[in-house]
Write a protein that holds these residues in place. Structure first.
Motif, short mmCIF file in Angstrom:
data_model
loop_
_atom_site.label_atom_id
_atom_site.label_comp_id
_atom_site.label_asym_id
_atom_site.label_seq_id
_atom_site.Cartn_x
_atom_site.Cartn_y
_atom_site.Cartn_z
N VAL A 89 -18.21 1.78 51.64
CA VAL A 89 -17.30 1.28 52.67
C VAL A 89 -16.20 2.30 52.93
O VAL A 89 -15.80 2.52 54.09
N VAL A 90 -15.68 2.94 51.88
CA VAL A 90 -14.69 4.01 52.07
C VAL A 90 -15.27 5.08 52.99
O VAL A 90 -14.60 5.58 53.90
N ASN A 91 -16.53 5.42 52.76
CA ASN A 91 -17.17 6.42 53.61
C ASN A 91 -17.23 5.96 55.06
O ASN A 91 -16.99 6.74 55.98
N GLN A 92 -17.53 4.67 55.28
CA GLN A 92 -17.59 4.15 56.65
C GLN A 92 -16.21 4.10 57.30
O GLN A 92 -16.06 4.41 58.48
N LEU A 93 -15.21 3.70 56.54
CA LEU A 93 -13.87 3.56 57.11
C LEU A 93 -13.21 4.91 57.37
O LEU A 93 -12.52 5.08 58.38
N ALA A 94 -13.40 5.86 56.47
CA ALA A 94 -12.64 7.10 56.54
C ALA A 94 -13.45 8.30 57.03
O ALA A 94 -12.87 9.26 57.53
N ASN A 95 -14.77 8.26 56.84
CA ASN A 95 -15.55 9.47 57.09
C ASN A 95 -16.67 9.32 58.12
O ASN A 95 -17.12 10.32 58.67
N ALA A 116 -7.23 4.57 56.88
CA ALA A 116 -6.84 5.24 55.63
C ALA A 116 -6.48 4.19 54.59
O ALA A 116 -5.88 3.17 54.90
N LEU A 117 -6.84 4.45 53.35
CA LEU A 117 -6.59 3.53 52.24
C LEU A 117 -5.57 4.13 51.28
O LEU A 117 -5.48 5.34 51.12
N ASN A 118 -4.83 3.24 50.62
CA ASN A 118 -3.91 3.65 49.58
C ASN A 118 -4.56 3.66 48.20
O ASN A 118 -4.15 4.43 47.33
N LEU A 165 -16.36 9.03 47.26
CA LEU A 165 -14.99 8.88 46.79
C LEU A 165 -14.31 10.25 46.66
O LEU A 165 -13.11 10.39 46.95
N GLY A 166 -15.06 11.25 46.22
CA GLY A 166 -14.50 12.59 46.12
C GLY A 166 -14.02 13.10 47.47
O GLY A 166 -12.91 13.66 47.58
N THR A 167 -14.83 12.91 48.49
CA THR A 167 -14.43 13.34 49.84
C THR A 167 -13.17 12.62 50.29
O THR A 167 -12.24 13.24 50.82
N ALA A 168 -13.15 11.30 50.08
CA ALA A 168 -11.99 10.52 50.51
C ALA A 168 -10.72 10.97 49.77
O ALA A 168 -9.64 11.07 50.37
N LEU A 169 -10.82 11.24 48.47
CA LEU A 169 -9.67 11.69 47.70
C LEU A 169 -9.17 13.06 48.18
O LEU A 169 -7.96 13.28 48.31
N ARG A 170 -10.10 13.95 48.45
CA ARG A 170 -9.70 15.29 48.88
C ARG A 170 -9.10 15.30 50.28
O ARG A 170 -8.24 16.14 50.59
N GLU A 171 -9.51 14.35 51.12
CA GLU A 171 -9.04 14.33 52.51
C GLU A 171 -7.89 13.36 52.73
O GLU A 171 -7.37 13.27 53.85
N ASN A 172 -7.49 12.61 51.70
CA ASN A 172 -6.37 11.67 51.80
C ASN A 172 -5.54 11.83 50.54
O ASN A 172 -5.87 11.28 49.49
N ASP A 201 -6.21 13.82 38.64
CA ASP A 201 -4.86 13.30 38.52
C ASP A 201 -4.65 12.03 39.34
O ASP A 201 -3.59 11.40 39.26
N ARG A 202 -5.65 11.64 40.14
CA ARG A 202 -5.53 10.41 40.94
C ARG A 202 -6.58 9.38 40.59
O ARG A 202 -6.88 8.48 41.37
N VAL A 203 -7.17 9.51 39.40
CA VAL A 203 -8.12 8.53 38.88
C VAL A 203 -7.58 8.04 37.54
O VAL A 203 -7.31 8.84 36.65
#
Length: 511
Positions: free
Chosen positions: A218-224, A231-233, A437-444, A477-479
């Motif tokens: 879902v993160v992939n669908q929402l953000a990528n 964008a998610l927090n 998740l890696g993509t989302a973390l790197r881009e947000n 550092d964000r996990v």
């Protein structure tokens, strides 16, 4: 919430076409005219709202509970599915207040488990000590551990789960798959934030078990992918399964034995089958030893295959017996590789008991003690009746949802699930959703990941989650990881439900 080397999977598509020459008598034109299609009746989505109040996190919160249907339609406007959400929103509707979207897993599981077990304003009270929940009535009690003091919550039942359903002539293949399911859930989220004026609210997304896989998709669908605008927090992963290739229980996949070894050590410790076992004080140092041994000497030994002989094999066998509580004779017969299914039955065979898959603290009595596998998972049949009764009583009763449909708490959608994701042969041979998740973390830069794992969970072993989320491309550092002295549904244990709530509450407050 289950590699070394390269794995390939060949996909072949064979198509054949032919034209049959069939001579038939001429038919009058009037007789061949197609009968007009009957119009499909469109349903009107049901919405029910109830004003309620409760104490959460030590605060009095007045809130509105809304259970309703979101209709997913095709490009031509045909209604495809009715997806039920249950939203708990603090009165006053502050657009700056966080909102958290939650679902369970399966695939095929309704949100009953997280809603009536962990984060809803009410919960079902079942035994906390790993014993059977018995027969009704099951107490439905206030849940001070709900997160409503810090966030609004929207529970989502994806198509085919809970009260959600397909409409008309819609076929399961349109929704029952990793990507199709994620697109539907992403659409529900996007529409909810639009309908409720929450585009600029801090947003959190989370799931349990396959719900963690769904979260990544879902993160992939929402953000990528589909929308690329939400964008998610934070993403909340409870009992994580992301790397299906690493945990696949297949001959030759040595990594699956490595990632489950620390869970076996935890179970053996709990049941007093290892030295100094049976007490929580010594558990974590013992598990740290098990982690280090699993990824070091044990991994090296397994990769040697049949070249591991003599004293080298004997040394590994001794240590494996120390960590698992199984006899060296049994481990030798099993070629130093014990599948979880065998472990559930073998660990307490001398006591005539089997242990649970979802939560190894639970024990069950099988028809006989001679079999290789247990009859059923005692950690599932020990709790399922209470949860199903509670969600039906709450949704149909207090919230007033009207339906003659059965609530699907856990179904068999996984049997026909489309497990493919984009990327071709190798991507689908080695199904791993962690890169999303890696993509989302790197881009947000504002996105963080919360990971909650039970030590006694074999469905989604804690070491497998650590392995998946420590690969390259994941900003470490964000996990953050949090651990609980229970299993897959750690919230069934009173102490762990309180700890889980406190941990996630702190995670949200740190935004």
């Amino acid at each position: 919430m289950r590699r070394f080397g390269s794995i390939g999977l060949a996909w072949a598509l064979v198509a054949s076409a032919g034209v049959a020459q069939d001579i038939k008598p001429a038919v009058p034109a009037a007789a061949t005219k197609e009968k007009p299609a009957e119009p499909v009746e469109k349903i009107v989505p049901q919405q029910r709202s109830t004003k309620l109040s409760g104490m959460f996190g030590g605060q009095r919160v007045n809130y509105t509970a809304t259970i309703g249907e979101t209709i997913i339609a095709g490009d031509d406007g045909t209604q495809k599915a009715a997806i039920v959400t249950t939203a708990y929103v603090k009165d006053g509707r502050d657009p700056a207040r966080p909102v958290t979207f939650l679902f369970n897993g399966g695939p095929g599981s309704g949100s009953v488990w997280l809603q009536m077990g962990a984060f809803g304003p009410k919960r079902v009270a079942i035994p906390s000590n790993g014993t059977d929940d018995g027969a009704p009535p099951y107490p439905i009690v206030d849940n001070p551990e709900s997160l409503l003091d810090v966030t609004d919550i929207v529970f989502i039942d994806p198509p085919g789960t809970g009260f959600s359903r397909l409409l008309g002539k819609t076929e399961g293949k349109e929704f029952y798959g990793v990507t199709a399911d994620a697109k539907a859930v992403a659409e529900v989220i996007r529409r909810w934030i639009s309908d409720n004026g929450r585009w600029n609210s801090p947003k959190y997304l989370g799931g349990e078990s396959y719900g963690t896989s769904r979260s990544a998709a879902v993160v992939n669908q929402l953000a990528n992918a589909t929308y690329n605008d939400v964008a998610l927090n934070g993403v909340i992963l409870i009992s994580t399964i992301l790397d299906f290739g690493a945990g696949a229980d297949r001959a030759g996949n040595e990594l699956s034995f490595i990632t489950t070894l620390p869970s076996m050590a935890a179970a053996a410790h709990f049941h007093g089958k290892v030295p100094n076992g049976g007490g929580a004080v010594q558990l974590e140092p013992f598990l740290n030893e098990a982690r280090a041994w699993a990824i070091g000497p044990y991994a090296t030994a397994l990769l040697k295959g049949q070249q591991l002989q003599g004293e080298d094999r004997a040394a590994i066998r001794r240590q494996l017996a120390r960590f698992t509580g199984l006899s060296e004779a049994y481990l030798d017969q099993a070629e130093l590789r014990v599948s979880p299914d065998r472990f559930y039955k073998q660990l307490l065979r001398d006591r005539g008991l089997s242990i649970g898959r979802l939560d190894a603290r639970y024990t069950g009595k099988d028809y006989d003690s001679a079999g290789e596998n247990y009859d059923n998972d005692p950690s599932f049949y020990g709790i399922d009746a209470g949860y199903t009764a509670a969600i039906n009583a709450w949704s149909r009763g207090t919230l007033g949802f009207v339906t003659n449909r059965e609530y699907q708490s856990i179904g068999n959608l996984g049997r026909d699930w489309d497990w493919r994701i984009e990327g071709g042969r190798d991507q689908n041979a080695y199904l791993n959703l962690t890169p999303y998740l890696g993509t989302a973390l790197r881009e947000n830069s504002g996105l963080r990941i919360f990971v909650g794992q039970g030590y006694y969970d074999f469905a989604t072993p804690f070491f497998a989650a650590e392995y998946a989320l420590s690969r390259p491309g994941i900003p470490q550092d964000r996990v953050e990881f949090h651990y609980y002295q229970s299993g897959h549904m750690m919230y069934v244990r009173d102490q762990d439900r309180a700890k889980l709530s406190a941990d996630i509450r702190a995670f949200i407050k740190r935004r």
